[in-house]
Design a protein around this motif. Structure first.
Motif, mmCIF file in Angstrom:
data_model
loop_
_atom_site.group_PDB
_atom_site.id
_atom_site.type_symbol
_atom_site.label_atom_id
_atom_site.label_comp_id
_atom_site.label_asym_id
_atom_site.label_seq_id
_atom_site.Cartn_x
_atom_site.Cartn_y
_atom_site.Cartn_z
ATOM 1 N N ARG A 79 66.769 53.028 97.565
ATOM 2 C CA ARG A 79 65.395 52.765 97.137
ATOM 3 C C ARG A 79 64.825 53.930 96.333
ATOM 4 N N HIS A 80 64.882 55.120 96.891
ATOM 5 C CA HIS A 80 64.333 56.298 96.214
ATOM 6 C C HIS A 80 65.462 57.041 95.500
ATOM 7 N N VAL A 81 65.194 57.392 94.238
ATOM 8 C CA VAL A 81 66.192 58.110 93.458
ATOM 9 C C VAL A 81 65.539 59.319 92.809
ATOM 10 N N VAL A 82 66.275 60.429 92.806
ATOM 11 C CA VAL A 82 65.848 61.644 92.126
ATOM 12 C C VAL A 82 66.892 61.958 91.067
ATOM 13 N N LEU A 83 66.444 62.046 89.809
ATOM 14 C CA LEU A 83 67.340 62.282 88.689
ATOM 15 C C LEU A 83 67.050 63.634 88.057
ATOM 16 N N ASP A 84 68.096 64.410 87.854
ATOM 17 C CA ASP A 84 67.991 65.654 87.095
ATOM 18 C C ASP A 84 68.477 65.410 85.674
ATOM 19 N N ASN A 85 67.902 66.157 84.743
ATOM 20 C CA ASN A 85 68.276 66.097 83.337
ATOM 21 C C ASN A 85 67.898 64.769 82.684
ATOM 22 N N VAL A 86 66.704 64.298 83.018
ATOM 23 C CA VAL A 86 66.095 63.225 82.234
ATOM 24 C C VAL A 86 65.572 63.860 80.953
ATOM 25 N N ARG A 87 65.874 63.239 79.815
ATOM 26 C CA ARG A 87 65.512 63.858 78.539
ATOM 27 C C ARG A 87 64.063 63.536 78.183
ATOM 28 N N ASP A 88 63.334 64.564 77.759
ATOM 29 C CA ASP A 88 61.927 64.419 77.400
ATOM 30 C C ASP A 88 61.623 65.304 76.199
ATOM 31 N N HIS A 118 58.059 54.352 82.383
ATOM 32 C CA HIS A 118 59.283 53.688 81.940
ATOM 33 C C HIS A 118 60.415 54.701 81.895
ATOM 34 N N LEU A 119 61.626 54.221 82.167
ATOM 35 C CA LEU A 119 62.821 55.044 82.056
ATOM 36 C C LEU A 119 63.852 54.260 81.257
ATOM 37 N N VAL A 120 64.380 54.903 80.227
ATOM 38 C CA VAL A 120 65.335 54.247 79.334
ATOM 39 C C VAL A 120 66.730 54.802 79.581
ATOM 40 N N PHE A 121 67.714 53.895 79.660
ATOM 41 C CA PHE A 121 69.120 54.294 79.750
ATOM 42 C C PHE A 121 69.814 53.948 78.435
ATOM 43 N N SER A 122 70.670 54.856 77.989
ATOM 44 C CA SER A 122 71.389 54.661 76.734
ATOM 45 C C SER A 122 72.755 55.314 76.828
ATOM 46 N N LEU A 123 73.807 54.527 76.635
ATOM 47 C CA LEU A 123 75.157 55.094 76.570
ATOM 48 C C LEU A 123 75.413 55.547 75.143
ATOM 49 N N GLU A 124 75.793 56.817 74.961
ATOM 50 C CA GLU A 124 75.946 57.381 73.634
ATOM 51 C C GLU A 124 77.202 58.233 73.553
ATOM 52 N N ILE A 125 77.623 58.513 72.322
ATOM 53 C CA ILE A 125 78.690 59.499 72.182
ATOM 54 C C ILE A 125 78.101 60.867 72.535
ATOM 55 N N LEU A 170 75.819 59.167 79.442
ATOM 56 C CA LEU A 170 74.711 58.264 79.751
ATOM 57 C C LEU A 170 73.438 59.088 79.724
ATOM 58 N N VAL A 171 72.550 58.751 78.802
ATOM 59 C CA VAL A 171 71.274 59.446 78.672
ATOM 60 C C VAL A 171 70.198 58.640 79.386
ATOM 61 N N ALA A 172 69.402 59.308 80.222
ATOM 62 C CA ALA A 172 68.184 58.722 80.779
ATOM 63 C C ALA A 172 67.023 59.471 80.147
ATOM 64 N N SER A 173 66.052 58.730 79.636
ATOM 65 C CA SER A 173 65.039 59.376 78.817
ATOM 66 C C SER A 173 63.684 58.693 78.943
#
Length: 325
Positions: A92-101, A153-160, A182-185
């Motif tokens: 249920r609860h998630v903590v993410l490090d290195n979300v891009r901003d 909002h949180l966006v996920f994007s698979l990138e090179i 995988l970028v979360a931003s």
């Protein structure tokens, strides 16, 4: 024989150590030798020895291919310098490090910022398909943006995962040229940079038919992907492991019978496929979804103090009940 020769040529072009021209030159010499060998075989000359030499070259190329391994320790470009790390997740609860901003002024002028974010998946209320067109109508980068009840909002994007100074090559993506990440931003980073800094044309569509448990399942699938890539690197593949195929693979967690379709490769037409399988707002013609889903002009014209996520969703079918900030 021709197809195998072309594969070896691609491997030489994109994996040969040294400057780029060297790989191209060696690949050209290889192709000339392969053409000459094929001509000799067609004339019935030296068939056994030529086939043995060709098989040996293929064996060496295959061994080289198998020895190529993805890495985590290259000199990465700033926008992919950090790996998304799942600090904790209890379902249920998630903590993410290195979300891009990042704050982008141009493609090369930006303020880099990586942040920690916490989310309560019981507060999930929406998911949006975002398509960013950068090379004609058939090719688009695919992103998924999750919306929460507090308006975030949180966006996920698979990138090179580009090295510094490196640029994307679709052909190189077939030959293990790039690692993937995988970028979360924040939307103000990964979407706004496409509309406002890169000059791409961006469309947003509300995904329909998922209850909160299904949204959580899809979000958790991204979390699992993040953990895998954080633990061990993987190669990007233009055909099998790209920004669109991962969305399809993760969507199959919810709908296992989703059909395969050419539009998974021609990603610019992915929204049409999504409508056909009932994943977009029902009762609205695709032409209207497409026209109202174009967010580029709204992003470019918005005032500095406007809320980005609210403005870009104005008039998009299915978003009428979104929280206003």
């Amino acid at each position: 024989m021709v197809l195998l020769a072309l594969w070896v040529a691609g491997l030489l072009t994109y994996q040969m150590p040294g400057p780029g021209w060297l790989g191209g030159a060696v690949a050209l010499l290889w192709l000339l030798a392969a053409v000459w060998a094929a001509w000799q075989v067609a004339r019935g000359r030296g068939t056994r020895r030529l086939w043995a030499a060709f098989a040996g070259a293929l064996a060496l190329a295959g061994l080289w291919w198998l020895l190529l391994t993805p890495r985590q320790d290259r000199d990465w470009a700033d926008d992919v310098a950090q790996r998304l790390h799942v600090e904790s997740f209890d379902g249920r609860h998630v903590v993410l490090d290195n979300v891009r901003d990042f704050t982008w002024r141009t493609e090369t002028d930006y303020d880099a910022r990586w942040v920690r974010r916490s989310y309560d998946l019981d507060q999930l209320r929406s998911a949006d398909l975002v398509l960013s067109y950068w090379m004609g109508p058939a090719i688009a980068h695919t992103l998924v943006s999750f919306g929460f009840e507090d308006g975030r909002h949180l966006v996920f994007s698979l990138e090179i995962r580009k090295e510094r100074g490196e640029s994307f090559s679709a052909l190189g993506g077939f030959f293990r040229k790039f690692e993937m990440t995988l970028v979360a931003s924040e939307e103000t980073d990964i979407i706004r940079t496409r509309t406002n800094a890169r000059g791409e044309d961006v469309y947003l569509y509300r995904l329909h038919g998922m209850d909160r448990n299904q949204l959580k399942t899809l979000f958790a699938a991204y979390i699992d992907q993040a953990r895998q890539l954080d633990a061990a690197p993987g190669f990007y593949n233009t055909l099998t492991s790209n920004c669109t195929t991962i969305v399809f693979d993760l969507a199959r967690h919810i709908a296992p019978r989703l059909p395969l379709d050419y539009r998974l490769l021609a990603s610019g037409y992915l929204a049409e496929y999504a409508q056909e399988v009932g994943a977009l707002t029902p009762g609205v013609p695709y032409a209207e979804l497409h026209a109202k889903g174009r967010i580029t002009e709204r992003a470019l014209k918005m005032a500095p103090d406007d809320d980005f996520s609210t403005v870009i969703r104005q008039g998009i079918p299915g978003t009428e009940q979104d929280p206003q900030q």
